[in-house]
Design a protein around this motif. Structure first.
Motif: not given
Length: 407
Positions: A267-268, A341-347
């Motif tokens: 996805f990302y 679409f995210r690989q990271q959230a909040g580091g």
């Protein structure tokens, strides 16, 4: 006849020293109050043994926890050298060896005194699920090799296991809602609380060999095999989760190669390459994918030098993602805007490993903050003054004894 002058002076000085010393002692003991020192830090290691590669994540959390669950943060991410452990079917020992570099890097980060109490877990996902179906004895040999390698390390090894698809989806759901602060957040009053108006989000994940969907439905979950019951930070959650084996990136790649000589990624990475991760509309996403697919190959290669290894995948990958989301999961023009679409959230890397560690901390005993006797600044200052007076009078007594003329 009265006492000699020398004796009187020495007696007075010793009396003053005793009085000031006693006053300092009383101030330190009677006026002191109990204070709680900050809790220590605990660590945990989780290996994510996917179909294409293995990653190690190091997490840490305050030892006192919050409502029986640790407030966990990511301290390190390390990608092991080589492919996923399922690729070592012909040489299982190398599966264990491939983890050593990341393990050593993690142990260098954690204080040596805490190594023995640091939990370590390896969870294998869809790649090993497929190998277990095709050749269970080879899968067992790989798990045994991995267990030997990690079991020799100076850590609290919790096992190397095959992670069920439903568990992978549920733990991924925990991760994304935690990093978005929808499960617990720090309030203005200085306490960790559950957000009153939190709107929990669903999680979509695509790995190399499977894809998962997890969310809290509006009604009861009729098929109990798709239900995960979780308790986090004092609250209970009933999550719908389903994993589709053989619908991940690499497995679909195999089928596409057989049929179309094409390929694709997850996805990302695909939508990031196509610049579609900033909330673009479904119309824009669809037009962007088709426009890229219609470009001449020579133009694509010239536009993205050095990326030839992946360029051939993005067209088929983009089309597959659109098909999966629209035809498979039922998103449409109205609900598309709710997808991020995210690989990271909040580091923090988004995946199942943080969810596993959060769930594990509920089973690790909390440590109470250490207590210490402390005084206010004014009392401490007065105590220092009295201690100083005590030392001065003692020194004065000694000087008088040495310098006073002998009778």
């Amino acid at each position: 006849m009265g006492l000699p002058r020398k004796t009187c002076v020495l007696t007075a000085l010793l009396g003053a020293a005793a009085t000031s010393g006693l006053a300092a002692l009383v101030l330190m003991l009677v006026q002191a109050t109990d204070v709680l020192l900050p809790a220590g830090t605990k660590f945990g290691l989780v290996f994510d043994a996917g179909s294409s590669h293995t990653s190690l994540f190091v997490y840490r959390w305050p030892a006192d926890k919050e409502n029986d669950t640790g407030v966990v943060s990511q301290a390190l991410a390390c990608q092991a050298e080589g492919p996923g452990i399922s690729s070592y079917a012909s040489d299982p020992a190398r599966a264990g060896e491939s983890l050593q570099g990341c393990l050593e890097e993690a142990l260098a980060l954690i204080p040596a005194a805490q190594h023995r109490e640091t939990p370590v877990f390896l969870g294998a996902t869809a790649g090993m699920r497929l190998l277990s179906v095709k050749n269970s004895s080879q899968a067992e040999l790989i798990f045994a090799a991995v267990a030997r390698a990690l079991g020799r390390a100076p850590v609290d090894f919790r096992g190397a296991e095959l992670l069920a698809g439903q568990d992978e989806g549920a733990l991924g759901w925990i991760t994304i809602n935690y990093v978005l602060r929808l499960l617990v957040t720090f309030s203005f009053s200085g306490a960790w609380v559950r957000p009153a108006d939190a709107s929990l989000v669903g999680a979509l994940d695509m790995g190399g060999a499977s894809t998962q969907i997890s969310f809290v439905p509006g009604g009861p979950i009729l098929d109990k095999s798709t239900q995960a019951t979780l308790r986090l930070y004092g609250s209970d959650y009933s999550v719908y989760t389903h994993s589709y084996l053989c619908f991940g990136r690499d497995q679909m790649l195999n089928r596409l190669l057989a049929a179309l000589a094409q390929a694709f990624s997850n996805f990302y990475y695909t939508f990031h390459f196509l610049n579609l991760t900033s909330g673009q509309t479904l119309r824009t996403a669809n037009a962007t994918v088709w426009e890229f697919c219609q470009r001449p190959w020579e133009l694509v290669v010239a536009s993205y030098p050095g990326q030839e290894r992946w360029l051939r995948d993005y067209c088929a990958s983009g089309l597959y993602i659109l098909t999966l989301l629209l035809e498979g999961y039922g998103f449409d023009q109205d609900t598309w805007s709710g997808i991020e679409f995210r690989q990271q959230a909040g580091g923090t890397d988004v995946g199942w490993t943080l969810g596993y560690m959060l769930n594990l901390t509920s089973m690790i005993p909390a440590e109470a903050p250490a207590r210490w006797r402390a005084a206010s600044h004014g009392v401490w200052t007065a105590g220092v003054v009295f201690v100083a007076l005590t030392l001065v009078t003692i020194l004065g007594t000694a000087a008088a004894q040495l310098l006073w003329p002998q009778a």
